[in-house]
Write a protein that holds these residues in place. Structure first.
Motif, mmCIF file in Angstrom:
data_model
loop_
_atom_site.group_PDB
_atom_site.id
_atom_site.type_symbol
_atom_site.label_atom_id
_atom_site.label_comp_id
_atom_site.label_asym_id
_atom_site.label_seq_id
_atom_site.Cartn_x
_atom_site.Cartn_y
_atom_site.Cartn_z
ATOM 1 N N VAL A 16 -74.119 18.052 31.471
ATOM 2 C CA VAL A 16 -74.608 17.820 32.714
ATOM 3 C C VAL A 16 -75.656 18.597 33.185
ATOM 4 C CG1 VAL A 16 -73.640 17.698 35.136
ATOM 5 C CG2 VAL A 16 -72.605 16.746 33.095
ATOM 6 N N THR A 17 -76.656 18.173 33.715
ATOM 7 C CA THR A 17 -77.854 19.171 34.140
ATOM 8 C C THR A 17 -77.558 20.115 35.419
ATOM 9 O OG1 THR A 17 -79.043 17.258 35.339
ATOM 10 C CG2 THR A 17 -79.548 17.568 33.035
ATOM 11 N N ARG A 18 -78.166 21.086 35.539
ATOM 12 C CA ARG A 18 -77.739 21.700 36.703
ATOM 13 C C ARG A 18 -78.708 21.239 37.854
ATOM 14 N NH1 ARG A 18 -75.558 27.589 35.763
ATOM 15 N NH2 ARG A 18 -74.333 27.219 33.533
ATOM 16 N N GLY A 19 -78.118 21.348 39.034
ATOM 17 C CA GLY A 19 -78.801 20.952 40.363
ATOM 18 C C GLY A 19 -78.109 19.670 40.754
ATOM 19 N N ARG A 20 -78.668 19.135 41.931
ATOM 20 C CA ARG A 20 -78.005 18.025 42.750
ATOM 21 C C ARG A 20 -78.006 16.740 41.781
ATOM 22 N NH1 ARG A 20 -79.517 16.074 49.008
ATOM 23 N NH2 ARG A 20 -77.941 14.362 48.949
ATOM 24 N N THR A 21 -78.976 16.494 41.086
ATOM 25 C CA THR A 21 -78.798 15.137 40.392
ATOM 26 C C THR A 21 -77.769 15.158 39.156
ATOM 27 O OG1 THR A 21 -81.407 14.705 40.697
ATOM 28 C CG2 THR A 21 -80.272 13.550 38.823
ATOM 29 N N GLY A 22 -77.711 16.028 38.678
ATOM 30 C CA GLY A 22 -76.534 16.148 37.621
ATOM 31 C C GLY A 22 -75.066 16.263 38.369
ATOM 32 N N ARG A 23 -75.136 16.999 39.226
ATOM 33 C CA ARG A 23 -73.774 17.083 40.103
ATOM 34 C C ARG A 23 -73.255 15.858 40.464
ATOM 35 N NH1 ARG A 23 -75.354 20.959 42.902
ATOM 36 N NH2 ARG A 23 -75.655 19.813 45.047
ATOM 37 N N ASP A 24 -74.300 15.123 41.173
ATOM 38 C CA ASP A 24 -74.063 13.774 41.511
ATOM 39 C C ASP A 24 -73.766 12.606 40.616
ATOM 40 O OD1 ASP A 24 -74.603 14.940 44.303
ATOM 41 O OD2 ASP A 24 -76.436 13.765 44.344
ATOM 42 N N ALA A 25 -74.168 12.937 39.661
ATOM 43 C CA ALA A 25 -73.818 12.118 38.564
ATOM 44 C C ALA A 25 -72.406 12.253 38.060
ATOM 45 C CB ALA A 25 -74.796 12.041 37.144
ATOM 46 N N LEU A 26 -72.068 13.558 37.706
ATOM 47 C CA LEU A 26 -70.723 13.989 37.225
ATOM 48 C C LEU A 26 -69.816 13.378 38.305
ATOM 49 C CD1 LEU A 26 -69.073 15.628 35.374
ATOM 50 C CD2 LEU A 26 -69.578 17.636 36.814
ATOM 51 N N ARG A 27 -69.835 13.743 39.643
ATOM 52 C CA ARG A 27 -68.927 13.379 40.596
ATOM 53 C C ARG A 27 -68.865 11.928 40.777
ATOM 54 N NH1 ARG A 27 -70.669 17.768 45.300
ATOM 55 N NH2 ARG A 27 -69.913 19.556 44.184
ATOM 56 N N ARG A 28 -69.891 10.988 40.390
ATOM 57 C CA ARG A 28 -69.399 9.463 40.310
ATOM 58 C C ARG A 28 -68.503 9.252 39.180
ATOM 59 N NH1 ARG A 28 -75.057 9.373 41.790
ATOM 60 N NH2 ARG A 28 -75.783 9.283 39.764
ATOM 61 N N SER A 29 -68.480 9.836 38.035
ATOM 62 C CA SER A 29 -67.665 9.586 36.923
ATOM 63 C C SER A 29 -66.362 10.512 37.072
ATOM 64 C CB SER A 29 -68.482 9.905 35.663
ATOM 65 O OG SER A 29 -69.191 9.065 35.612
ATOM 66 N N VAL A 30 -66.256 11.664 37.813
ATOM 67 C CA VAL A 30 -65.067 12.574 37.797
ATOM 68 C C VAL A 30 -64.646 12.667 39.055
ATOM 69 C CG1 VAL A 30 -64.313 14.608 37.003
ATOM 70 C CG2 VAL A 30 -65.884 13.541 35.536
ATOM 71 N N GLN A 31 -63.438 12.386 39.500
ATOM 72 C CA GLN A 31 -63.118 12.621 40.723
ATOM 73 C C GLN A 31 -61.883 13.766 41.023
ATOM 74 O OE1 GLN A 31 -63.887 10.946 43.995
ATOM 75 N NE2 GLN A 31 -65.599 11.018 42.722
ATOM 76 N N LEU A 32 -62.214 14.493 41.680
ATOM 77 C CA LEU A 32 -61.376 15.835 41.865
ATOM 78 C C LEU A 32 -60.252 15.329 43.126
ATOM 79 C CD1 LEU A 32 -59.942 18.710 41.219
ATOM 80 C CD2 LEU A 32 -62.026 19.602 42.522
ATOM 81 N N VAL A 33 -58.895 15.584 43.027
ATOM 82 C CA VAL A 33 -57.904 15.467 43.922
ATOM 83 C C VAL A 33 -57.264 16.747 44.076
ATOM 84 C CG1 VAL A 33 -56.075 14.113 44.797
ATOM 85 C CG2 VAL A 33 -57.841 12.842 43.638
ATOM 86 N N PHE A 34 -57.334 17.252 45.414
ATOM 87 C CA PHE A 34 -56.711 18.834 45.530
ATOM 88 C C PHE A 34 -55.292 18.461 45.765
ATOM 89 C CE2 PHE A 34 -61.156 19.586 47.147
ATOM 90 C CZ PHE A 34 -61.456 20.466 46.206
ATOM 91 N N GLN A 35 -54.614 19.538 45.674
ATOM 92 C CA GLN A 35 -53.124 19.558 45.768
ATOM 93 C C GLN A 35 -52.813 19.210 47.437
ATOM 94 O OE1 GLN A 35 -51.331 23.539 44.928
ATOM 95 N NE2 GLN A 35 -49.374 23.008 45.922
ATOM 96 N N ASP A 36 -53.280 19.786 48.230
ATOM 97 C CA ASP A 36 -53.195 19.400 49.543
ATOM 98 C C ASP A 36 -54.022 18.233 50.021
ATOM 99 O OD1 ASP A 36 -52.574 19.340 52.342
ATOM 100 O OD2 ASP A 36 -52.742 21.520 52.563
#
Length: 287
Positions: free
Chosen positions: A79-99
């Motif tokens: 995953v490339t650093r910067g907004r483009t890589g981060r956005d691509a990661l977040r489309r495929s990987v979803q984080l759900v917090f405890q609270d």
């Protein structure tokens, strides 16, 4: 197992972190050179004491933190650093917090669940379809128009998870997903998550619940500011020395299996029962 040794799935990894090093604001690193991998359709349990680095690892894998060193890979591609890589990661990987209250911010359930798909720029019809599907998958379709501030804790957890599902991720990263739920709520949520896993979604799950990890996960990672151990979940969780080093209690299932074998109710080499119901069946069958 030494810090930095990989936790390797049997199938190719859909999400992985390689040589991850991270510290907060110049403090000593939470971990150094950590490598973990999660395959499609498996549950990877991340265990350890408070402050051991579980949530930090989850946030790195989901892209909400950037490693000081090392890289996150999606389907084997860094995953490339910067907004483009981060956005691509977040489309495929979803984080759900405890609270759930850390992630709920819209006035109604349907508005909250639609937020992510709308930000993808999808047509209105596609957004409605995704929202309806996610609410149905979490068995909360009847709450679509309910104000979020009137929901119970368990309902709020399901709404947040529905918002993650509406993004159609290949990986769900869940921080203590069963915390705060009553036993019926835990079983209902696990049934939903098991359906997702069976459909190919990878689940990376942080938990203190060693019994849940023993019962549900294929593999386990044990952290305490570094990797203490990794491997098949039942082998890792049968290592009393490893669990003591991580300030975790042993699961009850291996001890129950030993007692059942001594009583002649469980064959040598047979897997340990993972639920009280399985123990009851073995006892009934042996009478």
């Amino acid at each position: 197992m030494t810090d930095g040794a990989p936790a390797v799935p049997a199938a190719p990894a859909v999400l992985s972190g390689h040589g991850l090093t991270f510290g907060y604001d110049g403090a000593a690193p939470v971990f150094t050179g950590l490598t973990v991998e999660a395959a499609a359709g498996e549950v990877l349990a991340v265990l350890g004491p408070n402050g051991g680095g579980k949530t930090t690892l989850l946030r790195l894998l989901a892209g909400s933190l950037t490693p000081d060193a090392g890289e996150v890979r999606l389907d084997g591609v860094p995953v490339t650093r910067g907004r483009t890589g981060r956005d691509a990661l977040r489309r495929s990987v979803q984080l759900v917090f405890q609270d759930p209250d850390d992630q709920l911010f819209s006035a109604s359930v349907s508005q909250d669940v639609s937020f992510g798909p709308m930000n993808l720029g999808l047509p209105a019809g596609a957004v409605r379809e995704r929202v309806a599907w996610a609410l149905e998958a979490l068995d909360i379709a009847g709450l679509a128009d309910r104000p979020t501030h009137l929901l119970s804790y368990g309902q709020r957890k399901r709404v947040v998870l529905a918002g993650a599902l509406a993004m159609r991720p290949s990986v769900l990263v869940l921080d203590e997903p069963t915390a705060g739920l009553d036993p019926a709520g835990v079983e209902s949520l696990l049934a939903t998550l098991e359906g997702l896993r069976a459909a190919g979604t990878a689940l990376v799950v942080s938990t203190h619940d060693v019994d849940l990890a023993f019962r549900w996960a294929e593999r386990a990672v044990v952290l305490d500011r570094g990797l203490l151990g990794a491997g098949p979940a039942r082998a890792v969780l049968a290592d009393s020395g490893l669990l003591a080093a991580a300030r975790l209690r042993p699961p009850w299932a291996p001890g129950a299996a030993c007692a059942l074998r001594r009583a002649g109710l469980l064959a040598e080499g047979a897997p340990a029962p993972a639920t009280p119901q399985e123990v009851e069946r073995l006892v009934e069958d042996g009478r």
